[in-house]
Design a protein around this motif. Sequence first.
Motif, PDB file in Angstrom:
ATOM      1  N   SER A  42     -21.691 -51.465  97.538  1.00  0.00           N
ATOM      2  CA  SER A  42     -20.615 -52.326  98.024  1.00  0.00           C
ATOM      3  C   SER A  42     -20.365 -52.048  99.491  1.00  0.00           C
ATOM      4  CB  SER A  42     -19.335 -52.069  97.216  1.00  0.00           C
ATOM      5  OG  SER A  42     -18.301 -52.934  97.634  1.00  0.00           O
TER       6      SER A  42
ATOM      7  N   ILE B 182     -17.451 -53.181 102.932  1.00  0.00           N
ATOM      8  CA  ILE B 182     -16.251 -53.887 103.388  1.00  0.00           C
ATOM      9  C   ILE B 182     -16.266 -53.940 104.900  1.00  0.00           C
ATOM     10  CG2 ILE B 182     -14.876 -51.747 103.314  1.00  0.00           C
ATOM     11  CD1 ILE B 182     -12.493 -53.533 102.418  1.00  0.00           C
TER      12      ILE B 182
ATOM     13  N   ASN C  61     -11.865 -57.005 106.136  1.00  0.00           N
ATOM     14  CA  ASN C  61     -11.746 -56.870 104.684  1.00  0.00           C
ATOM     15  C   ASN C  61     -12.618 -57.845 103.904  1.00  0.00           C
ATOM     16  OD1 ASN C  61     -10.047 -54.630 104.644  1.00  0.00           O
ATOM     17  ND2 ASN C  61      -8.207 -55.902 104.818  1.00  0.00           N
ATOM     18  N   ASN C  62     -13.615 -58.413 104.556  1.00  0.00           N
ATOM     19  CA  ASN C  62     -14.633 -59.153 103.799  1.00  0.00           C
ATOM     20  C   ASN C  62     -15.452 -58.136 103.018  1.00  0.00           C
ATOM     21  OD1 ASN C  62     -15.293 -58.416 106.549  1.00  0.00           O
ATOM     22  ND2 ASN C  62     -17.308 -59.354 106.251  1.00  0.00           N
ATOM     23  N   THR C  63     -15.846 -58.503 101.807  1.00  0.00           N
ATOM     24  CA  THR C  63     -16.528 -57.554 100.940  1.00  0.00           C
ATOM     25  C   THR C  63     -17.832 -58.115 100.374  1.00  0.00           C
ATOM     26  OG1 THR C  63     -15.277 -58.315  99.012  1.00  0.00           O
ATOM     27  CG2 THR C  63     -14.373 -56.435 100.238  1.00  0.00           C
TER      28      THR C  63
ATOM     29  N   TYR D 113     -20.765 -57.006  97.085  1.00  0.00           N
ATOM     30  CA  TYR D 113     -21.055 -56.133  95.958  1.00  0.00           C
ATOM     31  C   TYR D 113     -22.462 -56.382  95.422  1.00  0.00           C
ATOM     32  CZ  TYR D 113     -16.000 -55.348  95.686  1.00  0.00           C
ATOM     33  OH  TYR D 113     -14.710 -55.020  95.968  1.00  0.00           O
TER      34      TYR D 113
ATOM     35  N   THR E 299     -14.463 -51.966  92.829  1.00  0.00           N
ATOM     36  CA  THR E 299     -13.674 -52.579  93.890  1.00  0.00           C
ATOM     37  C   THR E 299     -13.654 -51.656  95.097  1.00  0.00           C
ATOM     38  OG1 THR E 299     -12.252 -53.693  92.272  1.00  0.00           O
ATOM     39  CG2 THR E 299     -11.457 -53.553  94.540  1.00  0.00           C
TER      40      THR E 299
ATOM     41  N   SER F 293     -12.128 -50.818  98.906  1.00  0.00           N
ATOM     42  CA  SER F 293     -10.930 -51.069  99.701  1.00  0.00           C
ATOM     43  C   SER F 293     -10.891 -50.060 100.845  1.00  0.00           C
ATOM     44  CB  SER F 293      -9.671 -50.961  98.842  1.00  0.00           C
ATOM     45  OG  SER F 293      -9.535 -49.658  98.303  1.00  0.00           O
ATOM     46  N   ARG F 294     -10.006 -50.331 101.777  1.00  0.00           N
ATOM     47  CA  ARG F 294      -9.875 -49.412 102.904  1.00  0.00           C
ATOM     48  C   ARG F 294      -8.413 -49.243 103.271  1.00  0.00           C
ATOM     49  NH1 ARG F 294     -13.637 -51.946 107.155  1.00  0.00           N
ATOM     50  NH2 ARG F 294     -13.071 -50.059 108.308  1.00  0.00           N
TER      51      ARG F 294
ATOM     52  N   VAL G 125     -21.131 -57.405 106.425  1.00  0.00           N
ATOM     53  CA  VAL G 125     -21.276 -56.342 105.439  1.00  0.00           C
ATOM     54  C   VAL G 125     -22.724 -56.306 104.953  1.00  0.00           C
ATOM     55  CG1 VAL G 125     -18.893 -56.080 104.727  1.00  0.00           C
ATOM     56  CG2 VAL G 125     -20.223 -57.946 103.773  1.00  0.00           C
TER      57      VAL G 125
END
Length: 124
Positions: free
Chosen positions: A49, A51, A55-57, A59, A68, A70-71, A104
């Motif tokens: 994964s 990010i 905050n585009n992700t 997977y 999931t 996150s940061r 990403v």
Amino acid sequence: QVQLVESGGGLVQAGDSLRLSCAASGRTISSYAMGWFRQAQGKEREFVSAIGWSNNTNYADSVKGRFTISRDNAKNTVYLQMNSLKLEDTAVYYCAADPRGGYVYTRTYHYDYWGQGTQVTVSS
């Protein structure tokens, strides 16, 4: 230079959850893209994964709906929440940083900085 330290790995049973943390030091990573990769014994390192700074992700198909990313920029830390763990999730998990930040990427060569890894073992 950015130093990355992963934590949170361990031995769990199938179906359990774990949260991995990646603490960065040396520079603020708020503008970086951050990735998680894993490497099972005898296999190549693979994308899990990532990010971006906005905050585009992204997977891997194998973890979509279960993991999931996150940061928390205030803590200079990235997390990977792993739910419904499977035997095939067993691997050393690595955190990586890409200073370019916007996209990403899924390939290891896009990431300049790497942590030492944390072991995740899922048992039946």
